[in-house]
Scaffold this active site. Sequence first.
Site, short mmCIF file in Angstrom:
data_model
loop_
_atom_site.label_atom_id
_atom_site.label_comp_id
_atom_site.label_asym_id
_atom_site.label_seq_id
_atom_site.Cartn_x
_atom_site.Cartn_y
_atom_site.Cartn_z
N GLY A 54 -44.76 48.12 -9.38
CA GLY A 54 -45.04 49.18 -10.34
C GLY A 54 -45.88 50.28 -9.74
O GLY A 54 -46.80 50.80 -10.39
N ALA A 55 -45.55 50.68 -8.51
CA ALA A 55 -46.41 51.60 -7.76
C ALA A 55 -46.11 53.07 -7.99
O ALA A 55 -46.77 53.93 -7.40
CB ALA A 55 -46.31 51.28 -6.27
N ASN A 56 -45.13 53.39 -8.82
CA ASN A 56 -44.78 54.80 -8.99
C ASN A 56 -45.58 55.51 -10.08
O ASN A 56 -45.49 56.73 -10.21
CB ASN A 56 -43.28 54.96 -9.29
CG ASN A 56 -42.88 54.26 -10.58
OD1 ASN A 56 -42.58 53.07 -10.54
ND2 ASN A 56 -42.86 54.97 -11.70
N SER A 57 -46.35 54.76 -10.87
CA SER A 57 -47.12 55.40 -11.93
C SER A 57 -48.34 54.56 -12.28
O SER A 57 -48.47 53.41 -11.85
CB SER A 57 -46.26 55.61 -13.19
OG SER A 57 -45.88 54.35 -13.74
N GLY A 58 -49.23 55.14 -13.08
CA GLY A 58 -50.36 54.41 -13.62
C GLY A 58 -51.26 53.77 -12.57
O GLY A 58 -51.54 54.35 -11.52
N LEU A 59 -51.71 52.56 -12.86
CA LEU A 59 -52.65 51.85 -11.99
C LEU A 59 -52.07 51.63 -10.61
O LEU A 59 -52.77 51.74 -9.60
CB LEU A 59 -53.03 50.51 -12.61
CG LEU A 59 -53.49 50.50 -14.07
CD1 LEU A 59 -53.77 49.07 -14.51
CD2 LEU A 59 -54.72 51.38 -14.27
N GLY A 60 -50.79 51.25 -10.56
CA GLY A 60 -50.16 50.97 -9.28
C GLY A 60 -50.12 52.19 -8.39
O GLY A 60 -50.39 52.10 -7.18
N SER A 72 -55.25 41.07 -18.61
CA SER A 72 -55.68 42.03 -19.64
C SER A 72 -56.67 41.35 -20.56
O SER A 72 -56.67 40.12 -20.70
CB SER A 72 -54.46 42.49 -20.46
OG SER A 72 -54.85 43.13 -21.66
N TYR A 112 -47.30 40.00 -26.00
CA TYR A 112 -48.02 40.64 -24.90
C TYR A 112 -49.24 39.80 -24.53
O TYR A 112 -49.48 39.50 -23.34
CB TYR A 112 -48.44 42.05 -25.27
CG TYR A 112 -49.24 42.74 -24.19
CD1 TYR A 112 -48.63 43.12 -22.99
CD2 TYR A 112 -50.60 43.01 -24.35
CE1 TYR A 112 -49.36 43.73 -21.98
CE2 TYR A 112 -51.33 43.63 -23.35
CZ TYR A 112 -50.71 43.99 -22.16
OH TYR A 112 -51.43 44.60 -21.16
#
Length: 316
Positions: A35-41, A163, A188
Amino acid sequence: MVEAAWVQETGGMAISNFTDKDVVEQNGRVYFITGANSGLGYEAAKVLAGKGARVLMGCRSEDKAETAMASICAVYPKADLRFIPLDLGNLKSIRSAAKLVEKEPRLDVLVNNAGIMMPPREETADGFESQFGVNHLGTFALTGLLLDKLAKGQEPRVVITASMAHRSGRIDFDDINAEQGYSRWSRYAMSKLANLLHMYELDRRLRAVDSPIKAVACHPGVADTELTKNFPAVLVSLFRPVSSLFMNSAAQGAWPTLAAATGKNVEGGQYFGPSRNGEWTGPAGEVQPRPKAKRIELAKLLWDVSEEMTGVRYPV
């Protein structure tokens, strides 16, 4: 070839008040971030690339990955980045990604960052309820497939993103795929409790065989990322103008990830999160989960179920 130039320091104080400014040079280190394309990643990838690491960016969309890499390279022209196609909701994709990473000269840290939050009930390509399937089973499968590769790395680590939602989580073994009933929040929370149970059981197993790999976890507090896209629009519109008062930015939310992945003196089984406002915001430090996240029998049962569902058997 990637040359080893990074040495873990020993001694000193435990991690506290950790921010991106505390990340030391990472020359020679190889990170795989999901998930490196947005947010925390994305924010973690940017910091690590800026410190000289080679960053493998696990993303579903090649277009989004290319855009993210271009953005990082605009700031750090010498950034060493590679796109790895990865869909954590598809076991075939996970196995393909693992094979690509296996061909890398080395792998030092796996950062399991990708996840989804509160979508309508959906199923993964393999028929799993999507939140449990992506957040836990996808992470479980990818980690198991890369464990032997990581064992050959330098000061190797597995980072699993949990989380605060784990606090209300309960593993529903009687309806693991939410076929009898579905609540966005409860599923979740269940997936995030599963992340911590996974980390602690992995830590126990790694210690038992004297593995060099350290399994750790982190959580971002309350961070302004794309995970909120499934929140009610009216709620987002009301709170967006004042979000900075009680939420981390994505860059700040990545601090616990960076602490877990790069911090000095990190030990297996540690859990990192924001240090202020009840773990909502602030610099990173070690935090404690609810006791149920460390229940050994619960973790063992989840482990067995996860191996059965994914078909991935760990070498430990």
